[in-house]
Design a protein around this motif. Sequence first.
Motif, short mmCIF file in Angstrom:
data_model
loop_
_atom_site.label_atom_id
_atom_site.label_comp_id
_atom_site.label_asym_id
_atom_site.label_seq_id
_atom_site.Cartn_x
_atom_site.Cartn_y
_atom_site.Cartn_z
N UNK A 187 42.49 46.24 32.46
CA UNK A 187 43.50 45.33 33.00
C UNK A 187 44.56 46.08 33.81
N UNK A 188 44.86 47.33 33.44
CA UNK A 188 45.91 48.06 34.14
C UNK A 188 45.37 48.95 35.26
N UNK A 189 44.10 48.78 35.62
CA UNK A 189 43.51 49.56 36.71
C UNK A 189 44.17 49.16 38.03
N UNK A 190 44.27 50.10 38.96
CA UNK A 190 44.89 49.75 40.25
C UNK A 190 44.06 48.71 40.99
N UNK A 225 51.11 29.25 51.95
CA UNK A 225 49.92 28.85 51.20
C UNK A 225 50.24 27.73 50.22
N UNK A 226 49.28 26.83 50.06
CA UNK A 226 49.48 25.66 49.21
C UNK A 226 49.82 26.04 47.77
N UNK A 227 49.32 27.19 47.33
CA UNK A 227 49.57 27.57 45.94
C UNK A 227 51.03 27.88 45.67
N UNK A 228 51.81 28.15 46.72
CA UNK A 228 53.24 28.43 46.51
C UNK A 228 54.05 27.15 46.42
N UNK A 229 53.47 26.04 46.85
CA UNK A 229 54.20 24.78 46.84
C UNK A 229 54.23 24.14 45.47
N UNK A 230 53.21 24.39 44.67
CA UNK A 230 53.16 23.80 43.34
C UNK A 230 53.32 24.90 42.30
N UNK A 231 54.04 24.61 41.27
CA UNK A 231 54.30 25.59 40.22
C UNK A 231 53.46 25.23 39.01
N UNK A 232 52.49 26.09 38.68
CA UNK A 232 51.65 25.84 37.52
C UNK A 232 52.10 26.74 36.37
N UNK A 233 51.83 26.24 35.16
CA UNK A 233 52.11 27.08 34.00
C UNK A 233 51.08 28.19 33.95
N UNK A 234 51.51 29.35 33.53
CA UNK A 234 50.54 30.43 33.35
C UNK A 234 49.75 30.17 32.08
N UNK A 235 48.62 30.81 31.95
CA UNK A 235 47.77 30.62 30.76
C UNK A 235 48.54 31.02 29.50
N UNK A 236 49.35 32.07 29.60
CA UNK A 236 50.09 32.51 28.42
C UNK A 236 51.10 31.45 27.98
N UNK A 237 51.70 30.74 28.93
CA UNK A 237 52.61 29.67 28.56
C UNK A 237 51.85 28.49 27.97
N UNK A 238 50.70 28.19 28.56
CA UNK A 238 49.95 27.02 28.12
C UNK A 238 49.29 27.24 26.76
N UNK A 239 48.81 28.45 26.51
CA UNK A 239 48.05 28.72 25.30
C UNK A 239 48.73 29.71 24.35
N UNK A 240 49.94 30.15 24.67
CA UNK A 240 50.68 31.02 23.79
C UNK A 240 50.13 32.44 23.70
N UNK A 241 49.48 32.92 24.75
CA UNK A 241 48.95 34.28 24.73
C UNK A 241 50.03 35.25 25.21
N UNK A 242 49.92 36.48 24.76
CA UNK A 242 50.81 37.52 25.27
C UNK A 242 50.30 37.96 26.63
N UNK A 243 51.19 38.14 27.56
CA UNK A 243 50.79 38.54 28.91
C UNK A 243 51.65 39.73 29.31
N UNK A 244 51.29 40.92 28.79
CA UNK A 244 52.15 42.07 28.99
C UNK A 244 52.13 42.60 30.41
N UNK A 245 51.12 42.24 31.23
CA UNK A 245 51.04 42.75 32.59
C UNK A 245 51.64 41.79 33.62
N UNK A 270 41.20 37.09 37.19
CA UNK A 270 39.73 37.18 37.21
C UNK A 270 39.25 38.22 36.19
N UNK A 271 39.96 39.33 36.09
CA UNK A 271 39.59 40.36 35.10
C UNK A 271 39.68 39.81 33.69
N UNK A 272 40.78 39.09 33.42
CA UNK A 272 40.96 38.52 32.08
C UNK A 272 39.88 37.50 31.79
N UNK A 273 39.54 36.70 32.79
CA UNK A 273 38.52 35.67 32.60
C UNK A 273 37.16 36.30 32.31
#
Length: 122
Positions: free
Chosen positions: A8-11, A29-49, A74-77
């Motif tokens: 996960x910490x690879x360059x 880009x359209x992705x900047x117009x909408x604010x989605x919750x991150x997976x860690x917020x949605x599922x309570x995972x730690x997201x140290x990176x 993608x790496x996490x998935x």
Amino acid sequence: HPESMVPMDAPIQSRRYITPSATSRKEVPATFLKKKRSRSQAFGEDDELEEILPPNATEAEQIEFKRRQNTLAARKSRKRKLEYQQGLESQIEDLQAQLAHWKARAEVSEGVIQANGLSLPA
């Protein structure tokens, strides 16, 4: 195997496009117009990176940030998928062992029944 995956910490490799990408051609880009919750917020995972984009970031920095976040996601998935698949394979091995155990037990029971001169039900 998880150890053969990119850590996960690879360059993250920089993008060197000959022509502008479809994302770069858009004003915002359209992705900047909408604010989605991150997976860690949605599922309570730690997201140290997880990184935070500065509020005064240029459009190019926003695009690069989004690409970097997508690469990490993608790496996490891929890692989650591999762990899930390994869990399924482990379950298969356990179930096959149980099946062999119960088959052997059934054969012993059949032997006992036949040894006592009883007939087996069909």
